[in-house]
Design a protein around this motif. Structure first.
Motif, short mmCIF file in Angstrom:
data_model
loop_
_atom_site.label_atom_id
_atom_site.label_comp_id
_atom_site.label_asym_id
_atom_site.label_seq_id
_atom_site.Cartn_x
_atom_site.Cartn_y
_atom_site.Cartn_z
N MET A 413 0.84 -1.21 0.00
CA MET A 413 0.00 0.00 0.00
C MET A 413 0.87 1.25 0.00
O MET A 413 1.89 1.31 0.70
CB MET A 413 -0.90 0.01 1.24
N VAL A 414 0.47 2.25 -0.78
CA VAL A 414 1.14 3.54 -0.75
C VAL A 414 0.81 4.25 0.55
O VAL A 414 -0.35 4.27 0.99
CB VAL A 414 0.70 4.42 -1.95
N MET A 415 1.83 4.79 1.19
CA MET A 415 1.64 5.54 2.43
C MET A 415 1.95 7.01 2.18
O MET A 415 2.98 7.36 1.59
CB MET A 415 2.55 5.00 3.54
N GLU A 416 1.06 7.85 2.64
CA GLU A 416 1.20 9.31 2.48
C GLU A 416 2.22 9.85 3.47
O GLU A 416 2.56 9.21 4.47
CB GLU A 416 -0.15 9.98 2.74
N PRO A 417 2.73 11.07 3.21
CA PRO A 417 3.52 11.75 4.26
C PRO A 417 2.68 11.85 5.53
O PRO A 417 1.48 12.13 5.48
CB PRO A 417 3.78 13.13 3.65
N GLY A 418 3.32 11.55 6.67
CA GLY A 418 2.60 11.57 7.94
C GLY A 418 2.01 10.23 8.32
O GLY A 418 1.35 10.12 9.35
N ARG A 434 3.57 11.09 -5.09
CA ARG A 434 2.72 9.91 -4.99
C ARG A 434 2.84 9.05 -6.25
O ARG A 434 2.76 7.81 -6.19
CB ARG A 434 1.26 10.32 -4.77
N MET A 435 3.03 9.69 -7.39
CA MET A 435 3.13 8.95 -8.64
C MET A 435 4.27 7.94 -8.58
O MET A 435 4.13 6.79 -9.00
CB MET A 435 3.37 9.92 -9.80
N GLU A 436 5.44 8.34 -8.07
CA GLU A 436 6.57 7.42 -7.97
C GLU A 436 6.24 6.25 -7.05
O GLU A 436 6.60 5.10 -7.33
CB GLU A 436 7.81 8.16 -7.47
N ALA A 437 5.58 6.54 -5.93
CA ALA A 437 5.21 5.47 -5.00
C ALA A 437 4.23 4.50 -5.64
O ALA A 437 4.34 3.28 -5.46
CB ALA A 437 4.62 6.08 -3.73
N GLU A 438 3.27 5.02 -6.39
CA GLU A 438 2.30 4.15 -7.05
C GLU A 438 2.98 3.31 -8.13
O GLU A 438 2.66 2.12 -8.30
CB GLU A 438 1.18 4.99 -7.66
#
Length: 515
Positions: A413-418, A434-438
Motif C-alpha cells: 500500500m502507498v503511504m502518504e507523508p505523515g 505519490r506517482m513514484e510510490a504508485e
C-alpha cells in the motif's frame, strides 16, 4: 526363528501411517528413506565391513531399510540367514534415539522387540538396548539457555516451563557433547537420518530456533565417507541462526547431490514444513558440482550447479538464467527498509483519535495515532511517500497451491507523508511524489518482480535481503511485465515458466491485496 520373524513381523509400511510427533520431530516415510539410500553407492550394501549410524533415530526406519539391503547384499558372503542378521545388527547398524519413547519404538521396529535381549528379538543382545542407545542427557545452562542447543531453561522439564508439562527435556545426546566420536568409540562409513528441526528458544513463547544444522555439524566432525540427512530447505537463504551454516553448505564442494521438495507435503504427507524440505548427499572423497533436483508437483528439474554462485541458493533451476539477466543493474534492496522501520513493535498501538502533531499508525488490524515526538527513527521517511509491504509472504513460505502457483506478496500500500507502520511491515522507497510510490507498487506486483523475490525466499518472512535479485527502475515510469520481459530479453520458455508459477495480482496502487 529369525527367518519367520523377519518375514512376518518386519513390515516397514506401517511407518507410513504414523502421525508425526511435532514440527520438531518429523517421521520419515520408508519411500523417502529408500530414495536417500539410492543416492549411496550400492556396493556399500555388499560389504560386511560397512558401518551405518542414525544419530537422530525416531522409528528405526533408516536402520530397517538399510538392513533389508544388507540382508540381500551379504547373502553370497554369509549364506546362513541368522548368522547374517546377527552380523548386520551387531556389527554394522547403530543409532542414537532422540527420546526414550522413540528408542522403544525403534528397537521394536528394528529388532522386532523393544528389548533385544528377549527371546522375541530377531538377534540376541546381552542388554536391553542393543545398538540403539538412549541416554537422558542434561542441558548445560549458561545465562538461562543451553550452551549446546540454545533452548531456554524455562521451556524444559528441568526449568518447569510449559513445554516441560508434557515433553521430555530434549537434550539430544548427539549435539550435547564436544566429542561425538566417543559415543560409540568408532568411526562410521555412513551417517544418515532425519534430525529434529527446531526447539523453542524462549522468545515470548512463540519463537523457535533451528537445530538441524547442529546435527550436521556434529556429523562432519566424524568425517564419514558419506553423510545424508533430510532437513528444511530454508537454509538456502539463511535466516535465524542459519547464515553461517548456509555459507558452510554452499561452499562445501563435497555435497554432490541435493533433492529439494518445494512443497513439503509431497515428501511428508500431511506435514507442512515452511519453505519445503530437502535431502542431500555429502561424499568425503569427492569434490564436484552438485546435482540439484527440484520437485514441484508434477514438475521435476535436475541440473549441475555451483552451490556458491550467489550468497543465497536459488532453488528453481529454470530461474537461474532469469536471475542472470536481471542482475546487470543495482537491486532495489537499497530502497527497502530494515525490519521495524519506525521503531514500533507489532503490538504497538497509539491513540484512537488524531491530534495536531501526530502520525497515522498502521498495524495489522488497526489504525491509531502517535505523537510525532514519540517517533524513534526515520523521520524523513515518515514525512515522504513510501510503500508499506507486509513482512510475511502471501503463502506459507512461498509454498505453491494445488496448481503449483504462488502470489508471494500479500499487503502492499502507498503511504502518504505523515503515515507510518508497526513492525508488521517493512517499507519500500522514499519518494517525493505519490506517482513514484504508485509506480513502485505496480512494479512490485508484476510477475517478473515477484518471481525474482521468490528466488530469495525460503521462509514465511520477507526482509530487505530478499529483494537482492530485483533490479532498480526509473519510477517516474510505469512498468508492465511485457515491458520487463522485453527489457531483459527473456525467452518464450523463461516467460512461460514465470507465468506458470506466479499468480496475477491487482496492479492498482491501493490496498487491494491485504488478504
Amino acid at each position: 526363528m529369525a527367518d519367520n520373524l523377519f518375514n512376518t513381523v518386519y513390515n516397514p509400511d506401517v511407518l507410513s501411517c504414523l502421525a508425526n510427533l511435532s514440527n520438531d520431530e518429523v517421521f520419515t516415510p520408508p519411500d523417502v528413506v529408500n530414495k536417500m539410500l539410492d543416492m549411496l553407492p550400492q556396493e556399500l550394501f555388499h560389504n560386511p565391513d560397512t558401518t551405518f549410524l542414525d544419530p537422530a533415530c525416531k522409528t528405526g526406519v533408516f536402520l530397517r531399510e538399510i538392513a533389508k539391503r544388507l540382508i540381500t547384499g551379504l547373502e553370497p558372503q554369509i549364506p546362513d540367514l541368522q548368522e547374517r542378521i546377527d552380523h548386520i545388527f551387531h556389527k554394522q547398524l547403530f543409532a542414537i534415539a532422540i527420546t526414550e519413547l522413540t528408542s522403544l519404538l525403534s528397537r521394536r521396529g528394528v529388532y522386532c522387540s523393544k528389548y533385544p535381549q528377549s527371546e522375541f528379538s530377531v538377534t540376541q543382545f546381552d542388554d536391553a538396548e542393543g545398538n540403539i542407545r538412549y541416554r537422558n542427557i542434561k542441558h548445560s545452562w549458561a545465562n538461562g539457555k543451553c550452551k549446546y542447543c540454545g533452548i531456554s531453561k524455562d521451556n524444559t522439564v528441568l526449568g518447569g516451563g510449559e513445554r516441560g508439562q508434557t515433553l521430555e527435556s530434549h537434550a539430544y545426546e548427539w549435539i550435547h557433547t564436544l566429542k561425538p566420536e566417543e559415543i560409540f568409540n568408532m568411526r562410521f562409513d555412513v551417517i544418515i537420518g532425519n534430525p529434529p528441526y527446531q526447539l523453542d528458544d524462549g522468545g515470548n513463547g512463540i519463537s523457535a530456533s533451528p537445530i538441524y544444522q547442529l546435527f550436521i555439524q556434529q556429523a562432519k566432525k566424524l568425517n564419514p565417507r558419506y553423510l545424508s540427512m533430510i532437513i528444511p530447505s530454508r537454509w538456502f537463504t539463511g535466516g535465524k541462526g542459519l547464515d553461517g551454516f548456509r555459507q558452510d553448505m554452499l561452499n562445501d564442494h563435497h555435497i554432490t547431490k541435493i533433492v529439494d521438495y518445494i512443497n513439503s507435503k509431497e515428501c511428508f504427507p500431511g506435514m507442512s514444513v515452511g519453505g519445503g524440505v530437502c535431502y542431500f548427499l555429502r561424499e568425503r572423497d569427492k569434490e564436484t558440482e552438485c546435482e540439484f533436483t527440484s520437485i514441484n508437483g508434477s514438475k521435476t528439474s535436475t541440473a549441475l550447479r555451483k552451490l556458491n554462485e550467489f550468497d543465497v541458493f536459488i532453488r528453481y533451476n529454470e530461474g537461474l538464467s532469469i536471475v542472470h539477466k536481471a542482475m546487470h543493474e543495482p537491486s532495489i534492496s537499497s530502497l527497502i527498509s530494515t525490519r521495524n522501520p519506525f521503531g514500533i513493535p507489532s503490538n504497538g498501538r497509539g491513540l484512537k483519535e488524531a491530534t495536531q502533531n501526530s502520525y497515522k499508525l498502521f498495524s495489522r488490524d488497526d489504525i491509531t495515532y502517535i505523537k510525532k515526538s514519540e517517533l524513534e527513527k526515520n523521520e524523513e521517511l515518515a514525512n515522504n511517500y513510501k510503500v508499506m509491504i507486509s513482512r510475511f509472504s502471501a503463502e506459507h513460505a512461498g509454498e505453491p497451491d494445488k496448481d503449483g502457483m504462488v502470489k508471494v506478496l500479500s499487503r502492499t500500500m502507498v503511504m502518504e507523508p505523515g503515515e507510518i507502520c508497526t513492525d508488521t511491515y517493512i517499507v519500500g522507497g522514499n519518494f517525493k511524489s505519490r506517482m513514484e510510490a504508485e509506480n513502485f507498487v505496480s512494479y512490485l506486483k508484476t510477475k517478473f518482480v515477484r518471481f525474482l523475490l521468490l528466488q530469495g525466499i525460503a521462509s514465511i518472512s520477507i526482509t530487505k535481503e530478499k529483494f537482492c535479485f530485483i533490479p532498480t527502475q526509473d519510477f517516474s515510469l510505469t512498468w508492465t511485465d511485457e515491458e520487463l520481459y522485453t527489457k531483459y530479453g527473456l525467452t518464450d520458455d523463461e516467460i512461460s515458466f514465470i507465468e506458470s508459477m506466479i499468480k496475477p495480482m491487482d496492479l492498482s496502487g491501493g490496498d487491494t491485496d491485504a488478504n
